[in-house]
Design a protein around this motif. Structure first.
Motif, short mmCIF file in Angstrom:
data_model
loop_
_atom_site.label_atom_id
_atom_site.label_comp_id
_atom_site.label_asym_id
_atom_site.label_seq_id
_atom_site.Cartn_x
_atom_site.Cartn_y
_atom_site.Cartn_z
N ARG A 37 3.83 5.00 -4.94
CA ARG A 37 4.85 4.76 -5.69
C ARG A 37 5.07 3.24 -5.60
O ARG A 37 5.39 2.34 -6.65
CB ARG A 37 6.80 5.02 -5.72
CG ARG A 37 6.54 6.73 -5.92
CD ARG A 37 7.38 7.79 -5.60
NE ARG A 37 7.49 8.41 -5.88
CZ ARG A 37 7.37 8.85 -7.27
NH1 ARG A 37 8.56 7.94 -8.03
NH2 ARG A 37 7.70 10.33 -7.24
N PHE A 38 5.02 2.74 -4.29
CA PHE A 38 5.34 1.08 -4.31
C PHE A 38 3.54 0.51 -4.67
O PHE A 38 4.20 -0.20 -5.20
CB PHE A 38 4.63 0.90 -2.80
CG PHE A 38 3.92 -0.65 -2.05
CD1 PHE A 38 5.35 -1.41 -1.70
CD2 PHE A 38 3.10 -0.89 -1.60
CE1 PHE A 38 5.08 -2.64 -1.70
CE2 PHE A 38 2.98 -1.61 -1.43
CZ PHE A 38 4.05 -2.92 -1.54
N LEU A 39 2.44 0.73 -5.07
CA LEU A 39 1.40 0.26 -5.18
C LEU A 39 2.06 0.43 -7.16
O LEU A 39 1.94 -0.79 -7.59
CB LEU A 39 0.27 0.92 -5.87
CG LEU A 39 -0.64 0.78 -3.50
CD1 LEU A 39 -1.84 2.05 -4.25
CD2 LEU A 39 -0.39 -0.38 -3.36
N ARG A 40 2.71 1.35 -7.49
CA ARG A 40 2.98 1.37 -9.28
C ARG A 40 4.25 0.18 -9.01
O ARG A 40 3.25 -0.36 -10.69
CB ARG A 40 3.04 2.96 -9.47
CG ARG A 40 2.21 4.23 -9.31
CD ARG A 40 2.83 4.85 -10.10
NE ARG A 40 2.02 6.25 -9.86
CZ ARG A 40 1.65 7.24 -9.54
NH1 ARG A 40 3.50 7.51 -9.20
NH2 ARG A 40 0.92 8.29 -10.02
N ALA A 41 4.58 -0.50 -8.61
CA ALA A 41 5.60 -0.41 -9.13
C ALA A 41 5.53 -2.22 -9.00
O ALA A 41 6.32 -3.30 -9.51
CB ALA A 41 6.82 -0.93 -7.62
N ASN A 43 2.27 -3.10 -10.17
CA ASN A 43 1.70 -3.02 -11.61
C ASN A 43 0.36 -3.08 -11.23
O ASN A 43 -0.56 -3.71 -12.11
CB ASN A 43 2.22 -4.28 -12.32
CG ASN A 43 3.55 -4.18 -12.98
OD1 ASN A 43 4.23 -3.10 -13.43
ND2 ASN A 43 3.76 -5.09 -12.74
N LYS A 44 -0.03 -2.20 -10.01
CA LYS A 44 -1.36 -2.20 -9.85
C LYS A 44 -2.34 -1.15 -10.41
O LYS A 44 -1.54 0.20 -10.91
CB LYS A 44 -1.62 -1.64 -8.06
CG LYS A 44 -0.71 -2.71 -7.70
CD LYS A 44 -1.87 -4.05 -7.11
CE LYS A 44 -1.33 -4.80 -5.98
NZ LYS A 44 -2.40 -6.33 -5.72
N ASP A 45 -3.36 -0.93 -10.88
CA ASP A 45 -3.83 -0.16 -11.50
C ASP A 45 -4.13 1.45 -10.22
O ASP A 45 -5.13 1.13 -9.43
CB ASP A 45 -4.88 -0.33 -12.11
CG ASP A 45 -6.07 0.62 -12.81
OD1 ASP A 45 -5.20 1.54 -12.62
OD2 ASP A 45 -6.82 0.28 -13.14
N VAL A 46 -3.69 2.35 -10.25
CA VAL A 46 -3.65 3.31 -9.00
C VAL A 46 -3.34 4.31 -10.03
O VAL A 46 -3.53 4.91 -11.06
CB VAL A 46 -2.95 3.23 -7.95
CG1 VAL A 46 -1.51 2.81 -8.46
CG2 VAL A 46 -2.75 4.72 -7.04
N LYS A 47 -4.87 5.72 -9.01
CA LYS A 47 -4.85 7.11 -9.36
C LYS A 47 -3.93 7.58 -7.96
O LYS A 47 -5.02 7.88 -7.13
CB LYS A 47 -5.57 7.31 -10.77
CG LYS A 47 -5.94 6.59 -11.84
CD LYS A 47 -4.77 7.42 -12.55
CE LYS A 47 -5.16 6.98 -13.64
NZ LYS A 47 -4.73 5.80 -15.01
N PHE A 48 -3.90 9.03 -7.56
CA PHE A 48 -3.15 9.70 -6.87
C PHE A 48 -3.76 11.37 -7.99
O PHE A 48 -3.48 11.66 -8.16
CB PHE A 48 -1.68 9.40 -7.30
CG PHE A 48 -0.90 10.19 -5.81
CD1 PHE A 48 -2.35 10.81 -4.69
CD2 PHE A 48 0.28 10.98 -5.98
CE1 PHE A 48 -1.70 11.45 -4.02
CE2 PHE A 48 0.70 11.77 -4.66
CZ PHE A 48 -0.49 11.45 -3.54
N GLY A 89 8.58 16.42 -7.38
CA GLY A 89 8.93 15.00 -7.08
C GLY A 89 7.63 14.26 -6.92
O GLY A 89 7.39 12.73 -6.98
N ILE A 90 6.36 15.04 -6.40
CA ILE A 90 5.49 14.52 -6.04
C ILE A 90 4.08 13.69 -6.93
O ILE A 90 4.52 15.07 -7.92
CB ILE A 90 4.64 15.01 -4.90
CG1 ILE A 90 4.96 15.67 -4.18
CG2 ILE A 90 3.23 14.61 -4.45
CD1 ILE A 90 5.64 14.61 -2.41
N SER A 91 4.53 12.29 -7.45
CA SER A 91 3.34 12.21 -8.45
C SER A 91 2.50 12.08 -8.54
O SER A 91 1.70 10.79 -8.43
CB SER A 91 4.36 9.94 -8.81
OG SER A 91 3.57 9.71 -7.37
#
Length: 261
Positions: A37-41, A43-48, A89-91
């Motif tokens: 969530r920190f990386l998404r905030a 605007n990193k291109d991240v996949k979990f 709520g694990i994303s």
């Protein structure tokens, strides 16, 4: 993070032989989710990515105890685990399972590439075998008396009472945890990956390049390297797993590839 254009975050695959609990969430999945969530905030291109681990001895043991097929066990607990993550709520961007076709295809492709490149060793060894259940026994499914503290219920890999690391051969009066039968030694052939051939590379990559790892993780890896890496089996005697894609399987038994992806 600036040197990476994309970020892949994974978390440990929970075994689909029982529900997850608060310890799993607190120690693994919530911290990973916070990081994602920190990386998404930013605007990193991240996949979990995550998924249920649906192969291995714990699955077959649970199925044996319940008198059902392994597929019924993994179907039940995969859905339960997936629902638990959703409720917390694990994303995850993808939450899959090792029984999926894409996992079988990918693991088989890894195995075949290593096999075709001649990187495996084929070895015949003696392993403990339960003649009542017709099952080769993983170390954890052999119990007996600890040679150190004489706990009568030590496991074949560790004594929970004194903490000693053990091998099944060290146990006094070993017995099968499946049937209480006295296990016998039986010959079997498997493919092994020679980790010792890559020891120099791994020492540099871990001990010099990744000193930022947690102390317990770094220390465990260092202890393995300090004691010398050994070849690790890539196959096991089982009818529940990913079938070995090699055209020349070791004789004598059906094999399943240990999950490598």
């Amino acid at each position: 993070m600036s040197e990476f254009k994309r970020v892949l975050v994974t978390a440990a695959l929970p075994y689909a032989n029982g529900p997850i609990h608060i310890g799993h969430l607190a120690g693994c999945y919530i911290p990973a989710d916070i990081y994602v969530r920190f990386l998404r905030a930013q605007n990193k291109d991240v996949k979990f990515i995550g998924g249920s681990d649906e192969h291995g001895v714990p699955i077959t043991i649970r199925a044996m105890k319940e008198g059902v097929q392994p597929q019924q066990i993994v179907d039940r607990y995969h859905e339960q685990i997936k629902n638990s993550f959703n409720q917390m709520g694990i994303s995850f961007d993808v939450y899959s399972r090792t029984s999926s076709p894409v996992h079988h295809e990918t693991a088989s492709a890894f195995f075949k590439k290593l096999y075709d490149d001649g990187l495996f060793e084929e070895k015949e060894t003696e392993q403990f075998y339960d003649e009542k259940t017709n099952t080769f026994l993983a170390d954890r499914y052999i119990t007996g008396e600890c040679p150190v503290c004489h706990n009568p219920n030590a496991y074949g890999d560790q004594c929970e009472k004194c903490g000693s690391s053990l091998s099944p051969e060290q146990l006094i009066n070993p017995r099968s945890a499946l049937s209480d039968a006295i296990p016998v030694k039986k010959k079997t052939k498997h493919w092994y990956f020679p980790l010792q051939n890559y020891e120099d590379f791994l020492k540099k990559w871990i001990l010099e390049d990744h000193t930022e790892w947690k102390n317990n993780v770094f220390g465990q890896c260092k202890s393995w390297l300090d004691s010398g890496l050994q070849s690790r089996a890539m196959t096991r005697d089982s009818n529940w797993g990913i079938k070995v894609p090699s055209p020349r399987p070791p004789k004598g038994r059906r094999k399943s590839v240990v999950c490598m992806v």
